[in-house]
Design a protein around this motif. Structure first.
Motif, PDB file in Angstrom:
ATOM      1  N   SER A 145      42.686  52.615  39.292  1.00 35.23           N
ATOM      2  CA  SER A 145      42.702  53.982  38.770  1.00 35.23           C
ATOM      3  C   SER A 145      41.299  54.528  38.539  1.00 35.23           C
ATOM      4  O   SER A 145      41.137  55.713  38.271  1.00 35.23           O
ATOM      5  CB  SER A 145      43.510  54.027  37.471  1.00 35.23           C
ATOM      6  OG  SER A 145      42.988  53.114  36.536  1.00 35.23           O
ATOM      7  N   LEU A 190      36.733  58.743  49.972  1.00 38.90           N
ATOM      8  CA  LEU A 190      37.664  58.383  48.910  1.00 38.90           C
ATOM      9  C   LEU A 190      37.178  58.909  47.567  1.00 38.90           C
ATOM     10  O   LEU A 190      36.161  58.464  47.048  1.00 38.90           O
ATOM     11  CB  LEU A 190      37.802  56.858  48.858  1.00 38.90           C
ATOM     12  CG  LEU A 190      38.742  56.294  47.787  1.00 38.90           C
ATOM     13  CD1 LEU A 190      40.190  56.618  48.095  1.00 38.90           C
ATOM     14  CD2 LEU A 190      38.529  54.799  47.645  1.00 38.90           C
ATOM     15  N   THR A 206      34.828  52.137  37.756  1.00 43.44           N
ATOM     16  CA  THR A 206      33.928  53.136  38.318  1.00 43.44           C
ATOM     17  C   THR A 206      33.442  54.090  37.225  1.00 43.44           C
ATOM     18  O   THR A 206      32.252  54.402  37.140  1.00 43.44           O
ATOM     19  CB  THR A 206      34.635  53.916  39.432  1.00 43.44           C
ATOM     20  OG1 THR A 206      35.171  52.986  40.376  1.00 43.44           O
ATOM     21  CG2 THR A 206      33.678  54.862  40.140  1.00 43.44           C
TER      22      THR A 206
HETATM   23  N1  LIG Z   1      31.713  50.380  46.039  1.00 37.94           N
HETATM   24  C1  LIG Z   1      32.892  50.901  46.423  1.00 37.94           C
HETATM   25  N2  LIG Z   1      33.068  51.352  47.667  1.00 37.94           N
HETATM   26  C2  LIG Z   1      34.254  51.878  48.057  1.00 37.94           C
HETATM   27  N3  LIG Z   1      35.332  51.973  47.270  1.00 37.94           N
HETATM   28  C3  LIG Z   1      35.223  51.537  46.011  1.00 37.94           C
HETATM   29  C4  LIG Z   1      34.011  50.960  45.518  1.00 37.94           C
HETATM   30  N4  LIG Z   1      34.195  50.597  44.233  1.00 37.94           N
HETATM   31  C5  LIG Z   1      35.466  50.931  43.941  1.00 37.94           C
HETATM   32  N5  LIG Z   1      36.098  51.481  44.998  1.00 37.94           N
HETATM   33  C6  LIG Z   1      37.479  51.993  45.025  1.00 37.94           C
HETATM   34  O1  LIG Z   1      37.637  52.854  43.937  1.00 37.94           O
HETATM   35  C7  LIG Z   1      38.939  52.745  43.383  1.00 37.94           C
HETATM   36  C8  LIG Z   1      38.821  52.521  41.885  1.00 37.94           C
HETATM   37  O2  LIG Z   1      38.206  51.270  41.660  1.00 37.94           O
HETATM   38  P1  LIG Z   1      37.903  50.722  40.208  1.00 37.94           P
HETATM   39  O3  LIG Z   1      37.288  49.392  40.387  1.00 37.94           O
HETATM   40  O4  LIG Z   1      37.149  51.737  39.452  1.00 37.94           O
HETATM   41  O5  LIG Z   1      39.361  50.572  39.608  1.00 37.94           O
HETATM   42  P2  LIG Z   1      39.811  49.891  38.265  1.00 37.94           P
HETATM   43  O6  LIG Z   1      40.604  50.895  37.534  1.00 37.94           O
HETATM   44  O7  LIG Z   1      38.644  49.304  37.567  1.00 37.94           O
HETATM   45  O8  LIG Z   1      40.779  48.748  38.760  1.00 37.94           O
HETATM   46  P3  LIG Z   1      40.986  47.253  38.216  1.00 37.94           P
HETATM   47  O9  LIG Z   1      41.908  47.342  37.040  1.00 37.94           O
HETATM   48  O10 LIG Z   1      41.624  46.553  39.364  1.00 37.94           O
HETATM   49  O11 LIG Z   1      39.650  46.719  37.875  1.00 37.94           O
HETATM   50  C9  LIG Z   1      39.618  51.628  44.130  1.00 37.94           C
HETATM   51  O12 LIG Z   1      40.469  52.200  45.083  1.00 37.94           O
HETATM   52  C10 LIG Z   1      38.495  50.899  44.802  1.00 37.94           C
HETATM   53  O13 LIG Z   1      38.922  50.347  46.014  1.00 37.94           O
END
Ligand SMILES: Nc1ncnc2c1ncn2[C@@H]1O[C@H](COP(=O)(O)OP(=O)(O)OP(=O)(O)O)[C@@H](O)[C@H]1O
Ligand SMILES: [Mg+2]
Lengths: 240, 216
Positions: A38, A14, A42
């Motif tokens: 989005s 992913l 991360t």
């Molecule tokens: N440790 C991990 N292992 C696998 N997938 C991950 C991991 N951390 C995040 N993801 C995936 O990465 C993508 C982005 O996650 P992220 O937490 O950065 O999103 P976000 O923009 O912060 O969302 P939110 O507003 O819900 O916090 C998601 O599809 C999530 O499932």
């Protein structure tokens, strides 16, 4: 202060970050907005290497932190991070939460560390809670302690990951006020937030992230009043 | 009445059993202490990023948990008589190795149960991985280990009775020796059981209290 070049991050197959280029100048407050999933968290976590980056470069204050030769712990001690769920240490008092870093990482004596911690507690309005344990605090108080804990390391940059999303609405204001004060003092900040009011008022620049890239960026006025990208338009129309 | 009591088979067995009781407690306490060290190492080994450590720890835990303790005791006793260790040392090693494997699982579970955010918060202020474990994860995890460790204490205490097969003079062995000459089998065994219960029941009660306290 921060430079990000073609940052990619994958979890297994992913790909979550698909090439991010960004810059944060000294004393600037950059707000990151975008739909859930989005990659905002991360992205933020790559800035202090809580996530190992897959490729690309992150430069903080001239140090290429993605270089495998750098001392990660040293870097992290210069980049403060505030989490959505506070992550205070429940077995330590408020004061101990704040002094742990200065004592163990900076090698301060307990007394010195206290001299650092007490003014910070005053700053976040919690002087009377020094000896309390986190469990006895409200969410808003916890988050303010967490901010003080980060500040105790005297960081060059502060990262905030949705610092108010886990709070009851009436507690959000106090935390935002502390962040506003910090911004006014000239702290460099990157803030992932759903608080559009804060982004408008305090943010110098807003990054809109979607599907692992920065779709649009600009000053708050441009982004909120006159978004160019259809994705930004549809995101903003849903939340405003 | 007093005379009758003092003269009864129950009471008369006591001085003899007392020696065994002391040895039972000694083996249990020393074995568990060393077993905790063993278990902490193996438990953290199972969580290690280094695959060889993970592998060794896993094999150790699975072998011990997958075989009867009696076989382990005999194995250690006969296996190590070559280097001439005494049977008490063999018993302590057996308890250490056996309890160590179960404690490894207790340690692993407790450390694993601590919210990931705790470690991240530690790393975020610049603590090394070791410091994060030592100052943040371990103290919180240790609290959660207390109830299952107490449980392991009860199990290991009872397991020491197996050492009678290698002629360790623990309480059951002493009881056998005694009733082989006096033929007061039931009286003696009842005393042995009472001894175990005097230790295990209060331990259980204390554990339940601790558990309730840690819960809130
Ligand atoms: N440790 C991990 N292992 C696998 N997938 C991950 C991991 N951390 C995040 N993801 C995936 O990465 C993508 C982005 O996650 P992220 O937490 O950065 O999103 P976000 O923009 O912060 O969302 P939110 O507003 O819900 O916090 C998601 O599809 C999530 O499932
Ligand atoms: Mg997020």
């Amino acid at each position: 202060m921060i430079k990000v070049r073609d940052l990619h991050k994958s979890f297994g197959d992913l790909e979550v970050l698909k090439g991010i280029d960004a810059q944060v100048n000294e004393q600037e407050v950059v707000c990151v907005i975008g739909p859930s999933g989005s990659g905002k968290s991360t992205f933020l976590r790559c800035l202090n290497l809580l996530e190992e980056v897959t490729s690309g470069e992150v430069i903080i204050d001239g140090d290429v932190i993605t270089d495998s030769r750098v001392d990660i712990n040293e870097i992290r001690s210069q980049v403060g991070m505030v989490f959505q769920h506070f992550n205070l240490f429940p077995h330590k008092t408020v004061l101990e939460n704040i002094t742990l870093g200065p004592i163990k990482v900076k090698g301060m004596y307990e007394e010195q560390a206290k001299d650092v911690a007490i003014p910070l507690l005053e700053k976040v309005g919690l002087s009377d809670k020094a000896d309390a344990y986190p469990d006895s605090l409200s969410g808003g108080q916890k988050q303010r302690v967490a901010i003080a804990r980060s500040l105790a390391m005297n960081p060059k940059v502060m990262l905030f990951d949705e610092p108010t999303s886990a709070l009851d609405p009436e507690l959000v204001g106090d935390v935002l006020q502390v962040m506003k004060d910090l911004a006014e003092e000239g702290m460099t900040m990157v803030v992932v937030t759903h608080e559009m009011g804060f982004a408008k008022e305090v943010g110098d620049r807003v990054l809109f992230m979607d599907e692992g890239i920065i779709m649009e960026e600009g000053n708050p006025k441009q982004i909120f009043d006159n978004p160019q990208n259809p994705r930004t338009q549809s995101f903003l129309s849903k939340i405003l | 009445m007093i005379d009758y009591l003092m003269d009864s088979a129950y009471v008369k067995s006591l001085p003899y059993l007392w020696e065994g009781i002391q040895l039972t407690l000694y083996i249990t306490i020393v074995g568990l202490f060393l077993g905790f060290i063993m278990g902490a190492i193996a438990g953290l080994g199972r969580l290690s990023k280094v695959s060889i450590l993970r592998w060794i720890s896993t094999v150790y835990v699975e072998v011990v948990r997958g075989t009867p303790i009696l076989a382990q005791v005999l194995f250690i006793y006969y296996g190590l008589t070559a280097i001439n260790i005494g049977e008490i040392t063999a018993a302590i090693i057996a308890i250490t190795m056996n309890a160590g494997a179960y404690i490894a699982e207790i340690v692993r579970g407790a450390v694993y149960s601590i919210d990931k955010g705790q470690g991240e918060a530690g790393r975020a202020i610049g603590l090394t991985e070791r410091q994060t474990m030592r100052y943040i994860i371990w103290p919180q995890a240790f609290k959660r280990m207390i109830p299952p460790l107490g449980n392991q204490f009860i199990i290991s205490l009872k397991d020491t009775s197996l050492f009678s097969v290698i002629a360790v003079g623990e309480v059951l062995y002493m009881a056998k020796q005694y009733y082989n000459t006096t033929f007061e089998i039931f009286e003696t065994l009842i005393m042995v059981c009472i001894f175990y219960l005097i230790i295990t029941i209060p331990t259980s009660i204390i554990l339940r209290r601790v558990e309730r306290k840690l819960d809130v």
